[in-house]
Design an enzyme around this catalytic site. Structure first.
Site: not given
Ligand code: NAD
Ligand code: UDX
Length: 470
Positions: A8, A13, A33, A163, A218, A220, A274, A344, A437
């Site tokens: 991933g 990833g 991927d 992010e 996570k 929670a 998320c 997203r 904002r």
């Molecule tokens: P994403 O969609 O950006 O990436 C996932 C990737 O996995 C995709 O590129 C997809 O093509 C690939 N994939 C799917 N099935 C596959 C397979 N069988 N083999 C190889 N590749 C495969 O998703 P993301 O935002 O990186 O999130 C991934 C996970 O991490 C989720 O469970 C999410 O909840 C968690 N997470 C996300 C964030 C965030 O801020 N985005 C933070 C913490 C945790």
């Molecule tokens: C979140 C969690 O913070 C992170 O710990 C987890 O691993 C993934 O999900 P992320 O979604 O990347 O991270 O961004 P985050 O900074 O949490 O913001 C999420 C949303 O809340 C955004 O739309 C942001 O603008 C909004 N936000 C954040 C508010 O509206 N007010 C705030 O005080 C903080």
């Protein structure tokens, strides 16, 4: 040499594996991927998404101990430790639709690991998954193994990066959480993963627990963070009704050391991939365990978020004489937060759809989001992409020219330093600003002549007598 494979190459990833490669030069890291376009972007000059500092980290390691590939089987076969960071979206069909996590991608990754492995593996859950997923994954691995006697040890190592600050979060995490079986093999696997993080994370920030605590922590964590935002957003509505100012309330709350200052910024609503998904997942787990009241408690966090977005749309429409039909409205910011190109579940999507539903003409500008992405997000649920009803433009001045109103939907720093005098001159009058904002100076804007709405702040006298019907 220890070999790691990251399955991933997404927002989690990609950066996570790149930082491991950076900090552990003696470890070979392959990120794989199934998406060819993602992998070719990782191998090009233009990475698949914008994340501050990511390019520098990738450039330092790519071609040395970090590679990106679509040859998933080969790299899984060769790896000692496999991190799985595939997507776990909300199910859209079948049992639990709209709430439960869809583990299709996870299961297919697990089956593939079982198919190709012929040596012992540590399989690390990086994706956010329902509590007790490790149990199911363990069964899939052990019952589908093609070679006899292979041992799989599953660890839960949820990712807490945000992010926009992913690289900083990864380089200097508050904590790293590792959950595993509490038997000798499990403890040995936990130690091996600890040894990797120990290259750069102080020992006292690496927490080890049992598997289920790590998985649940996570969910929670995200639920608690989102709950803070919904709590302050609920207060913002009360502030508008009473003349209190939400930023002052936030300041007062945040100075209480029992509460703390972070995640108390009122906004048009939280977005991102998320929060909503993980709370829905939590609600489904509660309901599946017969804990309806607990599920209902967390559901309210999402309901308040929906309310906050629709409240904003109502403010815009009712302020502008109850009609935005045919009026040009500038949308400044489309990403779900600043410093990311990710859209997203961005609140901008619902706000734009709400305004389009009232026949507004939208002119959208975001410094990092492409027209393609915006079109993809807006053209769902029967919404048509119809020029000139919607256009995406190259800067804030073009977006606001001849507009009746402007909405700030992402807190990009550059929106704070726009020449609002110039913007005002080129807008229709009365000219409205809707700051979703709370980043603009309301007094200065009112001095220029704008009618201003800012979340949770005392209302502009112009807006005082206007009823908002939700
Ligand atoms: P994403 O969609 O950006 O990436 C996932 C990737 O996995 C995709 O590129 C997809 O093509 C690939 N994939 C799917 N099935 C596959 C397979 N069988 N083999 C190889 N590749 C495969 O998703 P993301 O935002 O990186 O999130 C991934 C996970 O991490 C989720 O469970 C999410 O909840 C968690 N997470 C996300 C964030 C965030 O801020 N985005 C933070 C913490 C945790
Ligand atoms: C979140 C969690 O913070 C992170 O710990 C987890 O691993 C993934 O999900 P992320 O979604 O990347 O991270 O961004 P985050 O900074 O949490 O913001 C999420 C949303 O809340 C955004 O739309 C942001 O603008 C909004 N936000 C954040 C508010 O509206 N007010 C705030 O005080 C903080």
């Amino acid at each position: 040499m220890v070999k790691i494979c990251g399955i991933g190459a997404g927002y989690v990833g990609g950066p996570t594996m790149a930082v491991i490669a950076l900090k552990c030069p003696s470890i070979e890291v392959a990120v794989v991927d199934i998406s060819e376009s993602r992998i070719s972007a990782w191998n090009s000059k233009k990475l698949p998404f914008y994340e501050p500092g990511l390019e520098e980290v990738v450039n330092q390691c790519r071609g040395k101990n970090l590679l990106f590939s679509t040859d998933v089987e080969k790299h899984v076969y060769e790896a000692d430790i496999i991190f799985v960071s595939v997507n776990t979206p909300t199910k859209i069909k079948g049992i639990g639709a709209g709430k439960a996590a869809d583990l299709t991608y996870w299961e297919s990754a697990a089956r593939m690991i079982a198919d190709v492995s012929n040596s012992d593996k540590i399989v690390v859950e990086k994706s956010t998954v329902p509590v007790r997923t490790a149990e199911a994954i363990g069964k899939i691995l052990s019952q589908n193994s093609k070679s006899k006697g292979i041992k799989y040890e599953i660890l839960s190592n949820p990712e807490f990066l945000s992010e926009g600050t992913a690289i900083q979060d990864l380089l200097n995490p508050d904590r790293v959480l590792i959950g595993g079986n509490q038997d000798p093999q499990g403890l040995d696997a936990i130690q091996k993963l600890k040894d990797i993080y120990a290259y750069w994370v102080p020992q006292d920030r690496i927490i080890t627990t049992n598997l289920w605590s790590a998985e649940l922590s996570k969910l929670a964590d995200n639920a608690f963070l989102a709950q803070r935002i919904s709590s302050i957003n609920a207060m913002s509505a009360l502030c508008e009704a009473t003349g209190a100012e939400v930023s002052q309330v936030s300041l007062a709350l945040g100075k209480n050391t029992k509460i703390g200052p972070k995640f108390l910024n009122a906004s048009v609503g939280f977005g991102g991939s998320c929060f909503q998904k993980d709370i829905l997942n939590l609600v489904y787990i509660c309901e599946s365990n017969g804990l309806t009241e607990v599920g209902n408690y967390w559901k309210e966090v999402i309901k308040v978020n929906e309310y906050q977005k629709s409240r904003f749309v109502h403010r815009v429409v009712s302020s502008m004489f109850n009609t935005v039909s045919g009026k040009k409205i500038a949308i400044l910011g489309f990403a779900f937060k600043k410093d990311t190109s990710d859209t997203r579940k961005s609140p901008a999507i619902d706000v734009c759809k709400g305004l389009l539903g009232d026949n507004a003409c939208l002119s959208i500008y975001d410094p990092r989001v492409t027209e393609n992405e915006i079109e993809k997000e807006l053209c769902t649920d029967g919404v048509e992409w119809e020029h000139p009803m919607v256009s995406v433009v190259g800067d804030a001045y073009e977006a606001t020219r001849d507009a009746h109103g402007l909405c700030i939907l992402t807190e990009w720093d550059e929106f704070k330093t726009i020449d609002y005098q110039r913007v005002y001159q080129n807008m229709e009058k009365p000219a409205f600003v809707f700051d979703g904002r709370n980043i603009l100076d309301v007094h200065k804007l009112r001095e220029i002549g704008f009618i201003v709405y800012s979340i949770g702040k005392p209302l502009d006298p112009w807006l005082m007598n206007i009823n908002v019907i939700n």
